[in-house]
Design an enzyme around this catalytic site. Sequence first.
Site, mmCIF file in Angstrom:
data_model
loop_
_atom_site.group_PDB
_atom_site.id
_atom_site.type_symbol
_atom_site.label_atom_id
_atom_site.label_comp_id
_atom_site.label_asym_id
_atom_site.label_seq_id
_atom_site.Cartn_x
_atom_site.Cartn_y
_atom_site.Cartn_z
ATOM 1 N N HIS A 125 43.528 72.608 53.342
ATOM 2 C CA HIS A 125 43.918 71.404 52.587
ATOM 3 C C HIS A 125 42.977 71.314 51.380
ATOM 4 C CE1 HIS A 125 44.109 67.018 51.849
ATOM 5 N NE2 HIS A 125 45.273 67.050 52.469
ATOM 6 N N ASP A 203 37.447 71.560 59.819
ATOM 7 C CA ASP A 203 38.274 70.437 59.386
ATOM 8 C C ASP A 203 39.205 70.107 60.551
ATOM 9 O OD1 ASP A 203 40.378 68.890 58.536
ATOM 10 O OD2 ASP A 203 40.696 69.957 56.646
ATOM 11 N N GLN A 206 43.844 67.577 61.634
ATOM 12 C CA GLN A 206 45.123 67.709 62.342
ATOM 13 C C GLN A 206 44.958 68.106 63.801
ATOM 14 O OE1 GLN A 206 47.872 66.683 61.123
ATOM 15 N NE2 GLN A 206 47.574 66.730 58.907
ATOM 16 N N LYS A 229 44.771 59.490 61.385
ATOM 17 C CA LYS A 229 45.659 60.546 61.902
ATOM 18 C C LYS A 229 45.739 60.491 63.429
ATOM 19 C CE LYS A 229 45.435 63.660 58.115
ATOM 20 N NZ LYS A 229 46.466 63.330 57.145
ATOM 21 N N CYS A 369 49.294 69.112 49.703
ATOM 22 C CA CYS A 369 47.866 69.250 49.349
ATOM 23 C C CYS A 369 47.320 70.600 49.803
ATOM 24 C CB CYS A 369 47.027 68.115 49.937
ATOM 25 S SG CYS A 369 47.527 66.508 49.375
#
Length: 414
Positions: A125, A203, A206, A229, A369
Amino acid sequence: MENKYRKDFPFFKAIDENNSKHNNGLIYFDTAATAQRPYLVLDAMSHFYATANANPLRGLYSLSERATFAYEDARSTVAKFINANDNSEIIFTRNTTESLNLIAYSYGVNNLKEGDEICISIMEHHSNIIPWQMVCGFTGAKLVYLECDKQTGEISDEEISKKITKKTKIVSCVHVSNVLGITNPIKKLSKAAHDVGAIMIVDGAQSSPHFKIDVQDLDADFFALSGHKLCGPMGIGALYGKKELLESMPPFLRGGEMIEYVTRETATWAEVPHKFEAGTVSAGDAVGMAAAMRYLNNVGFDKIQEHDLILTKRLMDGMKSIPHVKFVGSDDPSKRCGIVTFTIDGVHPHDIASLLSEEKIAIRAGHHCAQPLQQYLQINASARASLYFYNTEAEIDIFLDKLSQLRKWSGYKD
Ligand code: C6P
């Protein structure tokens, strides 16, 4: 199959009871952008503001102490949620983007030099690309990309050993791609990074909503996540960092209670984590995020994954039988984490999203993104349906029915 979780969410309860002012009939397939929030989260935040609202970490009166307690209790929930070793390894930030910027500004700019390399993947991202471009600009370090298989999205062992070398000082990789849905081999990457003396950043924007995170098992030096999220509020996230690393780093933002002592010319810093939490903190949001984490733990990550897979399989099986639909990434539902990105020949992804919106279906379309990934895959844009445990098989069937008519609505005969 009845979905017993939907009544936990005011958003879905109103839709299901057909008394929503704006959203009756809406199918929400954009959880990868932001999840819906259960009553529990909204209630926890209201309760904080109704009973414990004062500026935390400052006041010497009992109300402020209650605010501090609620805030620090939220930190402890986050630490448990990702199995951190110590509460002080959790820093509250605004979101994943801010967490990654914190590492870039505080660790990256101060520890890298010309000749060093930062290794990220091609499916990052922008939030895990641009901060590193900035570090390279400041220090003269070079950005190196791990490329993936264009069909399956997998990063091979050969690619890892080719790109992570003695020059590598930072490896930063997305755990689950927001486009391909694939889960990256973080343990392998951590080992490769540590073998050459580099640090490993993950990261987790998600991944953290979909499966149980264990930062110690991943051997991550840093792990970033966003509250919104995982059914929490917007504007709150967290950064996990190994304590010795956090202690060695300078503050990112300055001011407020992140100090130990300030004179006219100089300042010294509070202990971690407070060194990294400048200004008045988002205590109400931290309390809300902690409530979301407890809620997800109660639902159970085994159940979440089971439901993800049932829905994703139904969706992808259905899509496979619609002509002209092509997946971006693997066609194996077990490798998608509920994130199904696709194109339809001859229909622009923006038109796919707009036409589906007229049918009361919300999906995302565009570059997600992740423009370097789209350049690598040679696609300009794609559409993305992303699912969560609150979605239903009936919603999937309606989606498939509408999707099968999209080319006809766009003027094609087949
Ligand atoms: N992806 C999506 O629709 P923030 O905005 O800081 O909470 O999260 C940024 C981010 C970082 N990494 C990954 C893998 C992400 O998916 C996201 C957010 C959303 O895909 C909004 S662009």
